[in-house]
Design a protein around this motif. Structure first.
Motif, PDB file in Angstrom:
ATOM      1  N   SER A 138      23.658  54.545 -12.191  1.00 49.92           N
ATOM      2  CA  SER A 138      23.466  53.865 -13.479  1.00 49.92           C
ATOM      3  C   SER A 138      22.132  54.246 -14.117  1.00 49.92           C
ATOM      4  CB  SER A 138      23.554  52.357 -13.293  1.00 49.92           C
ATOM      5  OG  SER A 138      22.552  51.942 -12.414  1.00 49.92           O
ATOM      6  N   ALA A 176      22.243  56.700 -16.808  1.00 52.08           N
ATOM      7  CA  ALA A 176      22.925  56.336 -18.049  1.00 52.08           C
ATOM      8  C   ALA A 176      23.977  57.358 -18.424  1.00 52.08           C
ATOM      9  CB  ALA A 176      21.927  56.140 -19.183  1.00 52.08           C
ATOM     10  N   MET A 177      24.741  57.783 -17.444  1.00 57.06           N
ATOM     11  CA  MET A 177      25.808  58.737 -17.721  1.00 57.06           C
ATOM     12  C   MET A 177      27.145  57.996 -17.652  1.00 57.06           C
ATOM     13  SD  MET A 177      26.170  60.805 -14.132  1.00 57.06           S
ATOM     14  CE  MET A 177      24.759  61.805 -14.296  1.00 57.06           C
ATOM     15  N   ALA A 188      30.780  56.641 -16.628  1.00 51.88           N
ATOM     16  CA  ALA A 188      31.191  56.325 -15.268  1.00 51.88           C
ATOM     17  C   ALA A 188      31.919  57.496 -14.610  1.00 51.88           C
ATOM     18  CB  ALA A 188      32.079  55.093 -15.283  1.00 51.88           C
ATOM     19  N   GLU A 225      28.826  49.399 -13.044  1.00 51.44           N
ATOM     20  CA  GLU A 225      27.388  49.354 -13.326  1.00 51.44           C
ATOM     21  C   GLU A 225      26.939  50.587 -14.094  1.00 51.44           C
ATOM     22  OE1 GLU A 225      25.019  48.372 -10.008  1.00 51.44           O
ATOM     23  OE2 GLU A 225      25.903  46.375  -9.822  1.00 51.44           O
ATOM     24  N   GLU A 226      27.577  51.703 -13.827  1.00 47.76           N
ATOM     25  CA  GLU A 226      27.223  52.905 -14.586  1.00 47.76           C
ATOM     26  C   GLU A 226      27.645  52.759 -16.046  1.00 47.76           C
ATOM     27  OE1 GLU A 226      27.417  55.706 -10.660  1.00 47.76           O
ATOM     28  OE2 GLU A 226      29.081  55.712 -12.051  1.00 47.76           O
ATOM     29  N   GLU A 227      28.820  52.168 -16.231  1.00 51.14           N
ATOM     30  CA  GLU A 227      29.268  51.945 -17.621  1.00 51.14           C
ATOM     31  C   GLU A 227      28.355  50.938 -18.304  1.00 51.14           C
ATOM     32  OE1 GLU A 227      33.421  51.181 -17.874  1.00 51.14           O
ATOM     33  OE2 GLU A 227      33.310  50.657 -20.002  1.00 51.14           O
ATOM     34  N   VAL A 273      25.206  52.551 -19.495  1.00 52.55           N
ATOM     35  CA  VAL A 273      25.411  53.287 -20.757  1.00 52.55           C
ATOM     36  C   VAL A 273      25.428  52.311 -21.924  1.00 52.55           C
ATOM     37  CG1 VAL A 273      27.033  54.706 -22.049  1.00 52.55           C
ATOM     38  CG2 VAL A 273      26.620  55.179 -19.656  1.00 52.55           C
TER      39      VAL A 273
END
Lengths: 411, 1053
Positions: free
Chosen positions: A25, A28-29, A31, B884-886, B889
């Motif tokens: 995370s 900021a890429m 998913a 969590e990655e989404e 972003v």
């Protein structure tokens, strides 16, 4: 067992900090790229494990942080177990670290691990002999995110074990190599942690390959992570292949040979491209493509377009990214170019526009907070563009349909 | 500023060209592509250079575009211009990047004054900005009017459009883009980003998505926990299953051990059973005599034995009843006594009922009379109170109309008049306050400007004189400095020349002496040279003394002239200076602004004063009306018994009188009502009294009759009751009691007979049952029932022993399981020693085994269901990492959008503030300048133009003499053209930071004008050019002709 002339070579593979199922995370890429990165880590890990069987190694040493305890999936555990099973009887030694501590709810404690895998399960030094006591591996485990008692400095090697090669595997922060931006866990001094008789100390925690030298006989290495996990871990990553001459006597530095073997499947890079010389945005695209092709590995890149230019880089940023993103494994493109806008000249004008620029410039002069400065600079750009009946691209809007209609109020 | 001359060495298509420009209007004519735009660009570049940044030496595109077409030409030229203060400057520029240079000269003194101007970091000399007070961009965009700009106004002469253009010029220096248009774009930008109400826009939508992702992340973390628990449970089940499997195996082993031990045990059991069978057989033999006893008759014997006992007990009970009954009859006869001799006849029910009715009717009438009497007494008392109250109130009956109505009307009229008066007074006070404020504001300016008949003319003259004086003063200062330097030069040289002449004299004398002494003529030559030197230096010294005296005289004269110039203060100077001093104005421009303000305030004061007078009259009228109404109210209220103290007491007085009138009406109504009530209650009371008398008479007659009846029936207690009805009720109770006792005695006597019959029946029953029992015992050969029972017990013991014997034989058969005792004994003897199989029996073990098997199945099922639960929960659930990655972003995008929103909002706020300030600041200056231009353009027809703080235009209508906010209504299209030009020109001047007149460069501005309009425009430009130099570039012949007709010079390219 490989014997070369009078030599008898003990072969070890040392890796650490694989962080299977890590979360990306902070990059900021999207998913889907996170999933690709996690799969890449699995591939790297699989390659190292299979290398241990193919070489063949006498033992595979994993110095902690094999996975992220809070995130590891059942599927990944099954994968790891299957991989270890596939190289049996090559022994695997795991010293759990701060990210994968040996706790009651740890996968280490809750799954049936193959017989060739030995997981150190106590926060104190224990040892296991393999290869008919030719090799004795010492290790300990983190019993929580931070270890309850630091065992570094408490390892002793028995003197009557001349025919046994002693190696240790552990996770912790060597004080002299502690990076400023990394939290220390089980801190220690290498001299105290490397007792006489210990041929090799395999360490984990620092993500770059780092030898630790000093006034001691033991060869000490951080293997680093076999692949980077972010832009702060740019460049090639490695695992270590160690050969120890069992017959040879004398300093360990002469009988222990350590080889860095590249293991990364992708390479993280952070680059700044000066756009000042470019006359068209196409030249920027070509420059980025050439850069991507110049690297042997697929790139996970953070590229900042900088310099002074009259090109509409910010407005064309999405188009530039679309044009080159297939040349990269993943690309973050930032625009920090400075328009050839002479704000001081504009501020001299006796117009409202001049007044506006003056007001912002005055505030900028006094502003020290970077966030405040960023806000003011953006307000100046947006306001100036509006005065010129232009609409700057809105940062944060990725879908062009969400952007405002341009030139709606022309005139 | 006026451009005088252009010398172009090389610039675009021009090379070695010199162009002299006129001070007023100049037409530069030529076909297209002849260099009109190049010429215009040359003027701009000469004034401001070709850099596009003030920090760096970055060149604007014009630098490469305008390179000379001809080779070998020097890229650059010179420009001569004169500023409003009369100074003339010459600028030389070389635009070639390699040899770039800029020089500024004082044209008249031919002195390089480049260093007098500030130099920017891009090495440009900012002389033009210093003189014009305009930056390059503003000069180029505002001082240059192209046809597109003027022409687009066309025939659609809308002043609001003019205003938009003015706003744009003020805001950006261009005619197209204003702060308003910028604000609209920024508003759109904010809408596109989205505020909290616009759910579909990116920012709120992303915020919402972020919240959803946070929830999803929390759910994923919870799911992870849950999965861990399920997994742990599944593992526990699996462990349990393994444990149970081990347990099952153990039980099966134990079962085998038990089987081995079982055979030995069976042999042992069989032998024990065999011994037991022998014992039971012996006992059975002992009671075999009772084998044929009729044991089945035992219940019948027992039943008959019970019946005999029951009959005997019944006989005893009936005899006891007979004795008890006899005693009761004797007791009842004693209690009845003498009352048994009286008849105690029943009371006549009709008479008793009537008596009861009469009693009730009398009580009812008395109850009804009580409230009527109280109401009657209350009505009488109230009537007396109302009569007394009425006497104390005024007699409103003499007024015909309803006093409430006309009193209200009167009071309302008074209130309206009073309110109106107060409102008018407040209005007057407000106007008075405004007037005072306004008056105080222009008191000082009035004192200043009152003595000045035509201030504007005087201020212009003052300005011109001041400029002349400054110019002369500067020249004199230069002369004085020059003369002073010459004098000091002379002073330095005269002693030197004197010394040199003395030296020459001495040398000459020396050589002459030597020549004479040695008589050598050759020595005379240096003596002659020394003599010549003597003569030269003497003449120089004398000349210096003379020149010094001459310069001293000139210096004194110049100093006197300078002092005279500085000390002279013409009358108009003195007046204006004193005005400036008094007004504390640093410049004449500030004084002019004060004058504008004074005129505006004065006009406003006049309007307010008129308004005040009108309002004062209105207040007076209202005052009179209030006084009249107060007098009328006082008269009216005196007649109603009230007095009014003052006008504030009117409304309370009305309330008081209305209150009295209300009391009067209430009293009158009460009097009438109470009188009617008293009469009605009296009649009602009389009627009830008559009814009561009748009822009481009938009650007395009937009571006497009933008392006689009771005495006749032997009831002496009648006298004890006052009421006949109560005595009658007592008689009825007593006679009923006597009759009840008589009845009870009769019943007892009848029952005595039936008891005697029951005794006989019981005796017969006893005999019959005894006989039946004896007949039943006879076949069993016993005499009593007890004997029968003993024999039956033996018979049952025999049967039990037989049954036990049979059971033992069956057990033996079961233990042997088809084997004989001998064969079993043989097998036991063959078997080895037996291990410990635990305390449990085979059945218990088997039971446990079944239980364990069942538990194993259950564990397998549970583990399977947990496996399914794991699969179900993990299917479709996104991994925590992915969420969590989404989320990261989305967070980044939200942060970026919030920054965009804040930056845009901040830019909007700043633009609004800056534009408002700028408009307010420039409006008076613009109005003054535009007014002057308009006055000149329209030959004084329209001489006053106002521009509000938000740049709305209003013009004084020459017909009505009033300032009108919508001048389109009375301005012709031609006039609006003129207004626009005036404003356009004034705008350039107003934007200038120095007040310098800015030359205007017009590029074919009248492309679509007809001849008439063109002629008018040309005259207009001709007039305007008196103040501002205008260079008009055109390719049109008709424009050239029109210019010539207007006597404007034309330059053909």
């Amino acid at each position: 067992m490989p014997v070369s002339g009078s030599k008898r070579i003990m072969k070890l593979i040392h890796t650490a900090d694989v962080h299977l199922d890590a979360c990306f995370s902070s990059l900021a890429m999207p998913a889907r790229y996170g999933n690709r990165r996690r799969q890449s880590l699995r591939d790297v890990f699989q390659h190292i494990v299979q290398r241990a069987a193919a070489w063949p190694a006498d033992a595979l040493l994993i110095a902690g942080d094999l996975f992220d305890h809070d995130r590891v999936t059942r599927d990944t555990i099954a994968f790891v177990i299957r991989e270890f099973e596939s190289i049996s009887p090559v022994p695997v030694f795991i010293a759990p670290g701060n990210h994968d501590p040996y706790t009651e709810d740890s996968p280490y404690a809750n799954h049936n691990w193959p017989a060739n895998v030995h997981i150190f399960d106590k926060p104190e030094w224990t040892s296991v002999s393999v290869r008919g006591d030719r090799l004795r591996v010492h290790g300990f485990a983190f019993d929580g995110p931070d270890i309850s008692s630091n065992p570094f400095g408490q390892l002793t090697i028995p003197e009557d074990s001349a025919n046994t090669v002693h190696v240790a595997v552990a996770h912790g922060s060597e004080r002299s190599r502690q990076p400023a931006d990394k939290t220390d866990y089980a801190p220690f001094d290498a001299a105290a942690a490397a007792p006489p008789g210990l041929a090799y100390l395999a360490l984990g925690h620092f993500h770059s390959t780092t030898p630790v030298t000093g006034e001691f006989d033991t060869v000490v290495y951080y293997s680093g992570s076999p692949e980077g996990h972010g832009f702060n871990e740019a460049g090639m990553h490695y695992h270590l292949e160690i050969e120890i001459d069992e017959k040879k006597t004398g300093p360990n530095a002469e009988r222990v040979n350590v080889t860095k073997v590249p293991s990364s499947r992708v390479k993280y890079v952070v680059e700044t491209v000066d756009c000042s010389p470019f006359m068209t945005t196409h030249q920027i695209v070509e420059s980025l493509r050439a850069y991507a092709k110049s690297e042997a590995l697929p790139l996970v890149a953070r590229i900042v377009l900088a310099g002074s230019t009259s090109l509409p880089v910010q407005a064309e940023l999405a188009a530039i990214r679309d044009a080159v993103e297939n040349d990269f494994e993943f690309l973050q493109l930032h625009c920090r170019t400075k328009a050839l806008e002479d704000y001081d000249m504009l501020a001299r004008e006796e117009t409202s526009l001049g007044g506006f620029i003056r007001a912002v410039n005055n505030e900028l002069r006094d502003a020290t907070d970077p966030a405040r400065r960023q806000l003011l600079e953006r307000a100046r750009d947006v306001g100036l563009a509006a005065y010129r009946n232009e609409c700057l691209a809105i940062r944060g809007i990725e879908d062009p349909a969400e952007a405002p209609a341009k030139m709606e109020h022309a005139g | 500023m006026k451009l005088k001359k252009l010398v172009i060495h090389g610039y675009g298509c021009f090379s070695d060209r010199e162009i002299a420009l006129k001070d007023r209007l100049l037409i530069v004519a030529g076909p297209n592509e002849q260099g009109k735009s190049t010429l215009r660009g040359f003027v701009g570049d000469m004034l401001y250079g070709q850099k596009r940044s003030i920090h760096q030496r970055l060149y604007a595109p014009s630098n490469s575009l305008r390179k000379p077409w001809s080779n070998g030409c020097l890229y650059g030229g010179s420009l001569v211009y004169e500023t409003d203060d009369g100074k003339v400057y010459e600028v030389h520029r070389n635009f070639d990047r390699e040899n770039e240079s800029t020089k500024v000269f004082d044209y008249r003194r031919a002195a390089d004054i480049t260093s007098q101007f500030p130099q920017l970091r891009n090495r440009e000399i900012s002389f033009a900005e210093t003189h014009l007070g305009l930056t390059k961009d503003v000069f180029l965009s505002m001082a240059t009017i192209s046809h597109a700009r003027l022409d687009s106004l066309g025939d659609d002469n809308d002043l609001s459009q003019l205003r938009e253009r003015l706003l744009a010029l003020v805001d950006t220096g261009e005619e197209q883009h204003s702060s308003n248009s910028a604000l609209r774009i920024l508003e759109d930008r904010i809408k596109a980003i989205g505020n909290s109400n616009a759910r579909t826009r990116p920012l709120p939508s992303l915020r919402s998505k972020l919240v959803d992702l946070q929830k999803e992340s929390a759910a994923a973390a919870a799911l992870r926990e849950e999965l861990f628990h399920i997994e742990s449970e599944r593992r526990a089940k699996s462990d349990d299953e393994n444990r149970l499997r081990r347990r099952k195996s153990d039980l099966e082993g134990r079962l085998e051990q038990i089987d081995l031990a079982g055979r030995a045990q069976r042999l042992k059991d069989a032998e024990a059973l065999r011994v037991r069978i022998n014992e039971v057989t012996q006992k059975c033999f002992a009671v075999s005599s009772a084998r044929d006893f009729p044991i089945d008759k035992e219940p019948e014997v027992q039943r008959l034995q019970n019946l005999v006992v029951t009959a005997e007990r019944q006989l005893e009970r009936v005899v006891a009843d007979r004795d008890k009954h006899g005693a009761s009859i004797a007791l009842e006869r004693d209690s009845l006594g003498d009352d048994a001799n009286h008849a105690f006849t029943e009371v006549d029910e009709a008479a008793e009922e009537r008596l009861t009715e009469l009693d009730a009717a009398i009580n009812a009438v008395l109850e009804r009379m009580k409230p009527v009497k109280e109401a009657y007494e209350e009505a009488v008392a109230a009537l007396e109170r109302v009569e007394a109250k009425l006497e104390a109130l005024p007699d409103f009956g003499k007024y015909r109309a309803n006093p409430v109505e006309w009193l209200n009307q009167l009071a309302n009229s008074f209130d309206v008049a009073k309110t109106l008066r107060d409102e008018e007074r407040e209005k007057l006070a407000v106007i008075e306050k405004k007037t005072e404020a306004l008056k105080s504001r222009f008191t000082v300016p009035e004192r200043l400007f009152a003595e000045c008949d035509d201030f504007l003319t005087q201020s212009r003259a003052y300005e011109e004189r001041l400029r002349d004086r400054d110019s002369s003063s500067l020249e004199l200062q230069s002369e004085i400095h020059f003369l002073e330097s010459r004098m000091s030069e002379h002073e330095r040289r005269v002693p030197l020349n004197a010394f040199m002449s003395l030296m020459c004299f001495l040398v000459g004398a020396g050589f002459t002496g030597l020549a004479y002494y040695f008589d050598s003529p050759g020595v005379y030559i240096p003596a002659v040279l020394a003599a010549m030197g003597f003569v030269f230096f003497v003449s120089q010294a004398l000349g210096g003394v003379t020149a010094k005296g001459h310069n001293r005289a000139k210096l004194d004269r110049a100093q006197d002239r300078f002092d005279e110039l500085n000390s002279e203060t013409p009358d108009e100077f003195a007046l204006v200076d004193s005005m400036m001093k008094e007004a504390k104005c640093a410049t004449i421009r500030e004084l002019e602004a004060l004058y504008d303000k004074y005129r505006e305030d004065k006009a406003q004061y006049t309007v307010l004063k008129e308004s005040y007078d009108r309002q004062y009259e209105a207040v007076q009228e209202c005052e009179e009306r209030v006084v009249q109404l107060t007098a009328k109210l006082q008269d009216t209220f005196a007649g109603l018994g009230d007095t009014i103290e003052d006008e504030d007491d009117c409304r309370p007085a009305v309330a008081r009188v209305m209150s009295r009138y209300q009391a009067y009406r209430d009293a009158k109504r009460g009097l009438r009502e109470y009188r009617e009530t008293v009469a009605a209650k009296k009649a009602q009371l009389d009627k009830l009294q008559t009814e009561l008398n009748g009822l009481q008479q009938e009650d007395r007659a009937l009571s006497l009759e009933m008392r006689q009846f009771m005495r006749d029936n032997g009831y002496p207690k009648e006298e004890m009751h006052d009421s006949a009805l109560a005595a009658l009720r007592s008689y009825r109770i007593f006679s009923a009691q006597v009759r009840q006792r008589r009845g009870r005695l009769d019943v007892l006597q009848e029952k005595e007979g039936s008891i005697a019959e029951e005794i006989l029946e019981a005796q017969e029953e006893v005999v019959r049952q005894r006989k039946a029992l004896a007949e039943l015992l006879r076949p069993a050969h016993v005499e009593t029932a007890e004997q029968f029972h003993q024999r039956a017990k033996d018979a049952r013991r025999y049967i039990e022993l037989r049954t036990e014997l049979k059971g033992l034989e069956e057990q033996l058969s079961a233990v042997l399981r088809g084997e004989s005792m001998d064969s079993l004994r043989e097998m036991v003897a063959r078997g080895g020693p037996v291990g410990d199989a635990g305390p449990d029996s085979v059945d218990e073990i088997k039971e446990k085994l079944e239980r364990v098997s069942s538990d194993i199945d259950a564990r397998i099922r549970e583990a399977h269901s947990l496996q399914i639960a794991l699969a179900e929960r993990t299917s479709g659930a996104r991994p925590l990492n992915e969420i969590e990655e989404e989320r990261a972003v989305a967070e980044r995008r939200v942060n970026e959008l919030e920054l965009e929103l804040q930056a845009t909002s901040y830019a909007m706020t700043l633009i609004e503030d800056v534009a408002r300030d700028k408009h307010a600041k420039i409006a008076p200056r613009l109005a003054r300048l535009a007014g002057e231009y308009l006055d000149e353009i329209t030959s004084g027809v329209y001489n006053e133009l106002h521009i509000s703080r938000d740049l709305k235009i209003s013009i004084r209508n020459p017909d009505t003499k009033a300032i009108q906010d919508e001048p389109e209504s009375f301005l012709s299209k031609g006039t609006i053209d003129q207004v626009y030009l005036a404003l356009r020109l004034a705008m350039v001047q107003a934007m200038s930071g120095t007040g310098e007149s800015v030359p205007m460069l017009l590029d074919d501005p009248f492309a679509n004008y007809d001849n008439e309009r063109l002629e008018r425009a040309m005259k207009l430009l001709s007039r305007v050019s008196k103040k501002n130099q205008i260079i008009l570039f055109t390719c049109r012949d008709d424009v050239v002709e029109s210019a010539r007709a207007a006597a404007a010079p034309v330059l053909e390219l």
